[in-house]
Each structure stands twice: as C-alpha cells, then as structure tokens.
Design a protein around this motif. Structure first.
Motif, PDB file in Angstrom:
ATOM      1  N   TYR A 217       4.237  -8.627   1.365  1.00 49.97           N
ATOM      2  CA  TYR A 217       5.598  -8.302   1.808  1.00 49.97           C
ATOM      3  C   TYR A 217       6.128  -9.275   2.867  1.00 49.97           C
ATOM      4  N   ASN A 218       7.434  -9.218   3.054  1.00 51.74           N
ATOM      5  CA  ASN A 218       8.092 -10.021   4.093  1.00 51.74           C
ATOM      6  C   ASN A 218       7.424  -9.816   5.451  1.00 51.74           C
ATOM      7  N   ASN A 219       7.573 -10.786   6.316  1.00 50.37           N
ATOM      8  CA  ASN A 219       6.995 -10.767   7.668  1.00 50.37           C
ATOM      9  C   ASN A 219       5.479 -10.625   7.650  1.00 50.37           C
ATOM     10  N   ASP A 220       4.850 -11.115   6.570  1.00 54.44           N
ATOM     11  CA  ASP A 220       3.394 -11.072   6.448  1.00 54.44           C
ATOM     12  C   ASP A 220       2.838  -9.665   6.568  1.00 54.44           C
ATOM     13  N   GLU A 221       3.514  -8.708   5.940  1.00 55.47           N
ATOM     14  CA  GLU A 221       2.984  -7.346   5.935  1.00 55.47           C
ATOM     15  C   GLU A 221       2.372  -7.015   4.573  1.00 55.47           C
ATOM     16  N   GLY A 222       1.485  -6.008   4.609  1.00 59.35           N
ATOM     17  CA  GLY A 222       0.857  -5.544   3.366  1.00 59.35           C
ATOM     18  C   GLY A 222      -0.377  -6.336   3.017  1.00 59.35           C
ATOM     19  N   PRO A 223      -1.013  -5.954   1.894  1.00 59.22           N
ATOM     20  CA  PRO A 223      -2.277  -6.596   1.517  1.00 59.22           C
ATOM     21  C   PRO A 223      -2.103  -8.069   1.114  1.00 59.22           C
ATOM     22  N   ASN A 224      -3.198  -8.802   1.209  1.00 57.69           N
ATOM     23  CA  ASN A 224      -3.180 -10.216   0.815  1.00 57.69           C
ATOM     24  C   ASN A 224      -3.106 -10.380  -0.696  1.00 57.69           C
ATOM     25  N   THR A 225      -2.528 -11.498  -1.091  1.00 56.58           N
ATOM     26  CA  THR A 225      -2.416 -11.856  -2.507  1.00 56.58           C
ATOM     27  C   THR A 225      -2.998 -13.253  -2.678  1.00 56.58           C
ATOM     28  N   GLY A 226      -2.872 -13.806  -3.869  1.00 56.82           N
ATOM     29  CA  GLY A 226      -3.239 -15.209  -4.077  1.00 56.82           C
ATOM     30  C   GLY A 226      -2.285 -16.167  -3.388  1.00 56.82           C
ATOM     31  N   GLY A 227      -1.160 -15.666  -2.909  1.00 59.42           N
ATOM     32  CA  GLY A 227      -0.134 -16.499  -2.261  1.00 59.42           C
ATOM     33  C   GLY A 227       1.226 -16.215  -2.882  1.00 59.42           C
ATOM     34  N   VAL A 332       7.195 -17.205  -5.257  1.00 59.57           N
ATOM     35  CA  VAL A 332       6.460 -16.610  -6.374  1.00 59.57           C
ATOM     36  C   VAL A 332       7.142 -15.317  -6.823  1.00 59.57           C
ATOM     37  N   LEU A 333       7.364 -15.182  -8.125  1.00 64.84           N
ATOM     38  CA  LEU A 333       7.862 -13.931  -8.698  1.00 64.84           C
ATOM     39  C   LEU A 333       6.659 -13.209  -9.297  1.00 64.84           C
ATOM     40  N   ALA A 334       6.435 -11.977  -8.812  1.00 65.25           N
ATOM     41  CA  ALA A 334       5.205 -11.265  -9.182  1.00 65.25           C
ATOM     42  C   ALA A 334       5.509 -10.031 -10.027  1.00 65.25           C
ATOM     43  N   SER A 335       4.466  -9.576 -10.719  1.00 63.53           N
ATOM     44  CA  SER A 335       4.564  -8.370 -11.553  1.00 63.53           C
ATOM     45  C   SER A 335       4.544  -7.117 -10.680  1.00 63.53           C
ATOM     46  N   GLY A 336       5.226  -6.058 -11.121  1.00 61.85           N
ATOM     47  CA  GLY A 336       5.212  -4.776 -10.420  1.00 61.85           C
ATOM     48  C   GLY A 336       3.774  -4.306 -10.239  1.00 61.85           C
ATOM     49  N   GLY A 337       3.421  -3.873  -9.018  1.00 64.03           N
ATOM     50  CA  GLY A 337       2.062  -3.383  -8.767  1.00 64.03           C
ATOM     51  C   GLY A 337       1.143  -4.421  -8.146  1.00 64.03           C
ATOM     52  N   TYR A 338       1.382  -5.714  -8.451  1.00 63.33           N
ATOM     53  CA  TYR A 338       0.547  -6.786  -7.896  1.00 63.33           C
ATOM     54  C   TYR A 338       0.597  -6.733  -6.365  1.00 63.33           C
ATOM     55  N   PRO A 339      -0.493  -6.905  -5.620  1.00 61.70           N
ATOM     56  CA  PRO A 339      -1.817  -7.399  -6.006  1.00 61.70           C
ATOM     57  C   PRO A 339      -2.783  -6.332  -6.532  1.00 61.70           C
ATOM     58  N   LEU A 340      -2.332  -5.083  -6.665  1.00 62.29           N
ATOM     59  CA  LEU A 340      -3.203  -4.086  -7.316  1.00 62.29           C
ATOM     60  C   LEU A 340      -2.953  -4.196  -8.829  1.00 62.29           C
ATOM     61  N   THR A 376       5.353 -11.943 -19.506  1.00 59.69           N
ATOM     62  CA  THR A 376       4.492 -11.964 -18.308  1.00 59.69           C
ATOM     63  C   THR A 376       3.046 -11.795 -18.762  1.00 59.69           C
ATOM     64  N   ASN A 377       2.134 -12.448 -18.046  1.00 58.45           N
ATOM     65  CA  ASN A 377       0.722 -12.392 -18.447  1.00 58.45           C
ATOM     66  C   ASN A 377      -0.209 -12.475 -17.239  1.00 58.45           C
ATOM     67  N   GLY A 378       0.294 -12.068 -16.060  1.00 58.51           N
ATOM     68  CA  GLY A 378      -0.552 -12.131 -14.871  1.00 58.51           C
ATOM     69  C   GLY A 378       0.156 -11.477 -13.701  1.00 58.51           C
ATOM     70  N   GLY A 379      -0.497 -11.461 -12.544  1.00 56.49           N
ATOM     71  CA  GLY A 379       0.088 -10.856 -11.352  1.00 56.49           C
ATOM     72  C   GLY A 379       1.180 -11.744 -10.775  1.00 56.49           C
ATOM     73  N   ARG A 380       0.831 -13.019 -10.602  1.00 55.52           N
ATOM     74  CA  ARG A 380       1.847 -13.989 -10.181  1.00 55.52           C
ATOM     75  C   ARG A 380       2.383 -14.605 -11.466  1.00 55.52           C
TER      76      ARG A 380
END
Ligand SMILES: Nc1ncnc2c1ncn2[C@@H]1O[C@H](COP(=O)(O)OP(=O)(O)O)[C@@H](O)[C@H]1O
Ligand SMILES: [Mg+2]
Length: 424
Positions: A217-227, A332-340, A376-380
C-alpha cells in the motif's frame, strides 16, 4: 546472434525489449516469457527452473548468448552448466551466486572485506538464536539464510515477533533447507536504494541508482510484495554517495570475490540502507532487480548485448555506459488479493491505447496470451513506465497511461516516486 532470455516476469520483458534493439541480436527466445515478450521474441514453454530443459534447448538451437533473469537458476548453477557446453551465459557462477543465495556467507564476506553492513550473528540452533534476541532486544531483524522468494526476512518491532519468526524458520521449517541457518542483525533506520553494476570479475560499470517500493500500500504500509514500482535515477544517491558506493562497496565486493576464487561476473545488485548519508549493505542480489530493471533499462543508451558479452569475455574496461537524460517511473498493476492468493485469467483491456502514447512503455509481468486475448497470469501483472526529463512529468505519464488499462480487481500504488521529491 541467437539470444535467449531465461525467465518470464517484468524484468525479463524489459531485458527482451532492450536486447531486441541491439544490432547484434538476430533472433530472440524467451524461456518461458509472457504475453509481452511474445510480441518481440519467440516464447518457448520451458520453465526458468528446468535447468536440463534450458540447457537442452540452448544446445539444440545453438544459442550464442543466454541472459538469465531470476536468482533460482543462477543459484542452481545454470551459468556453469551452459558454460560447460560452450554457451556464453550472462550471470554469475553457482559459487559467485552465493552472494545472494546465502545471507550468512554474504555477511561473513562483508565483514572480512570491511564493507559497511549491520552488526550480526549467525545461528544454527533455535535456543542460541532466541538467547541472542533476548539479550539484544528489539527492533531486530531475523533473516533465513537461503533463497526464500523475498519472504525470509522479518523486521521485528518486538522480541516476541522476532522469536515467532525464529520459530517459523527453525521449528516449523517454513523455508525448508533455506532456514537451516539464520542471520540476526541490527535494525538500521533509513531509506533504501538499489545500486546495480555490471562486472566482468575485475572491472565494473555502474548503472543509475534506483528505488523499489516493496509494501503493497501507499506510504509503505501493509505486507511486502515482490515490488510495486520503481524509479531511476534515484536522487537520494547523489554524485558523492555514488562514488562512495562504488569505492567502498562495489569495487571491494568484486575484488573480494576474486580473492575468494569466485570471480563475480554479471550484474551485482546491492540492496542498500542509506542512514545519515552513509550506505550499508542489506543484501546482494546476483541479477537484475525486478522492478528496478523496468525503470533502469529504458534510460540506457548503450548496447546491452555488447556489455553482456564484455562481462563474459572480461573486457568491460573497454566500454562505458551512456544514459538518456531524465527519469523513468514504473508502476506495477497487480491482481486483486496479491500478495496473498489471487485469481488469474482476467482479460486485460486498453493495452492497444498505450501504444499511441509518447514516452510510455508497458512491460508485462504475469500475463499470457490465449486465443488472441491477453489475460492476467500472476500477482504482478504489468509495469507501466513513464519517462521524461522532468521527474514529475515522468510520474504523470505513467499514471495517465494507467487510466487506459483495466482488468477485474486491478490495483496499484498511487505514490510511486514520491520519495524522490525531497531530493529534487
Ligand atoms: N538490518 C536491517 N534494518 C532494517 N531493515 C532491514 C534490515 N535488513 C533488511 N531490512 C528490510 O527487509 C527487507 C528485506 O531484506 P533483504 O535483506 O533485502 O532480504 P530479501 O530481499 O532476500 O527478502 C529490506 O528490503 C529492508 O526493507
Ligand atoms: Mg531485498
């Protein structure tokens, strides 16, 4: 030349895009690639982790140069395997790839060669590690030793959190063998930057500094992702700091690996924490960063194939890198639910509109082509990169382009690049 790229993410699409522009490239293959690479190269349905498959294909097709994107095949020795059969491979040997594949190896190496990094200890037993945490207190950082797909590090705010991380590594064996050792290190407060160099084992050519945005999430909040996005050049690394990083980190690391009889060839990526204008190495990666590459390569003017060949042949000192003026900002445009967990197979619309925009490139990450439709075929899923001489305009170009793109439950950060403003 016949060139093959191993991998299928956003980094590999950026590599394909750049390699394709080289006059040295006649034929380009991506193993396995994605819907983006399919437009500029031939995708081959072989996984990046299938070493036998990759080596077999490259031999059969008499590939002249192989560029490896991800860390796992490098850590498994893909460069050694390809070199053994006489194929030029861009990347470090298995031995040199330890700089990413073992955090304890790297910490000991950094200490031995007097390269700035956080204080640490390495443990192989839960009880000893726990006692150390009890003694040191929090905040403290717990790191599984081996490759853990970016999930092996816990920055613990409390002792309890640190011990919980330790349990999941040592007792629950969350990362399997990668958790046989644990590095526990001092927490460093500061701002991160990524610094990448090409090296031929002896000489280095530095790239422009970049910054990743790991949290969801914005302001570096929430769990980590691949970037979730990146930009380059990152103005936190000014000329003075750049020279310091080159002299006190990158050159020392390359010299050190030569002394360790594991000369480092390929891209060496330092993940740095900048604290009071001084850089500390958090980790090394033995490859291009994802998503940093998507912001760095659009600004590179030099022929990347020539540079890759020079790193392999050991004559990088004959070359220099030249860069376009200005900045690149990639979102990066990510899939709904990512990084879970997330769903795949959603149609992506609007990509045709982007082709008409100036100074915007869309690099695909998790996409695939099915019956002529891009899904779509991935989280990112996509990296939308805007470029301009002016930082704010580069950022606006990326975000304006995103307005044309849509897929079900698409989400992205709206603050990629904002950290740069305080230095501009
Ligand atoms: N010593 C440290 N102090 C503060 N934060 C840290 C420290 N080490 C790692 N981190 C944070 O954890 C993230 C992941 O750590 P890193 O060593 O890069 O491992 P990996 O990328 O393999 O997961 C870093 O990007 C940084 O945000
Ligand atoms: Mg990292």
């Amino acid at each position: 030349m016949k060139i093959a790229i191993v991998g299928g993410g956003g980094r590999e699409h950026a590599l394909a895009w750049k390699i394709k522009q080289s006059p040295l490239c006649d034929n380009l293959f991506c193993l396995p690639g994605n819907a983006g690479t399919a437009e500029i190269a031939t995708n081959i349905d072989i996984s990046a982790e299938d070493l036998d498959g990759v080596v077999g294909f490259c031999k059969e097709k008499a590939i002249d140069l192989v560029a490896i994107g991800p860390e796992n095949p490098l850590a498994d020795g893909i460069v050694d395997r390809l070199s053994e059969v006489g194929i030029k491979a861009f990347g470090p040997s298995k031995k040199a790839a330890q700089l990413e594949a073992s955090k304890s190896f790297t910490k000991d190496f950094l200490k031995k060669y007097n390269i700035p990094t956080a204080e640490y200890e390495t443990f192989t037993s839960f009880e000893d590690a726990k006692a150390y945490i009890e003694k040191k207190g929090a905040p403290i950082v717990v790191k599984a030793d081996g490759l853990a797909a970016g999930k092996g590090v816990t920055v613990a705010k409390t002792k309890e959190e640190a011990i919980k991380a330790l349990k999941s590594i040592f007792i629950e064996k969350r990362f399997g063998e990668a958790g046989n050792r644990v590095v526990i290190e001092e927490f460093l407060e500061g701002e991160e930057a990524s610094f990448l160099v090409f090296s031929d084992g002896e000489n280095i050519l530095p790239m422009i500094a970049a910054q990743d945005h790991k949290p969801i999430y914005n302001n570096d909040e929430g769990p980590n992702t691949g970037g979730m996005g990146s930009y380059a050049p990152a103005p936190i690394v000014d000329e003075n700091l750049k020279q310091y990083i080159i002299d006190n980190i990158m050159k020392k690391a390359i010299d050190g690996m030569k002394k360790e009889e594991a000369p480092y060839k390929g891209v060496l990526y330092a993940g740095l924490m900048i604290k009071d204008k001084k850089p500390y190495v958090l980790e090394f990666n033995c490859r291009f960063g994802d998503p940093e590459t998507q912001a760095i390569l659009p600004l590179l003017k030099s022929d990347i194939v020539q540079i890759m060949l020079a790193t392999i042949e050991g004559n990088l000192n004959k070359y220099s890198l030249s860069w376009k003026e200005g900045y690149a900002v990639g979102v990066v445009l990510a899939s709904g639910g990512y990084p879970l967990s997330y769903e795949k197979g959603k149609p992506i619309i609007g990509l045709d509109k982007i082709v008409e925009l100036d100074d915007v490139i869309v690099f695909h990450a998790g996409t695939k082509l099915k019956d002529g439709q891009i899904l779509t075929n991935g989280g990112r899923v996509l990296n939308v990169v805007g470029m301009d001489k002016d930082f704010r305009t580069a950022q606006e170009k990326a975000y304006n382009a995103i307005k044309f793109i849509h897929f079900d439950r698409m989400h992205y950060r709206t603050d990629i690049g904002n950290k740069a403003y305080k230095y501009l």
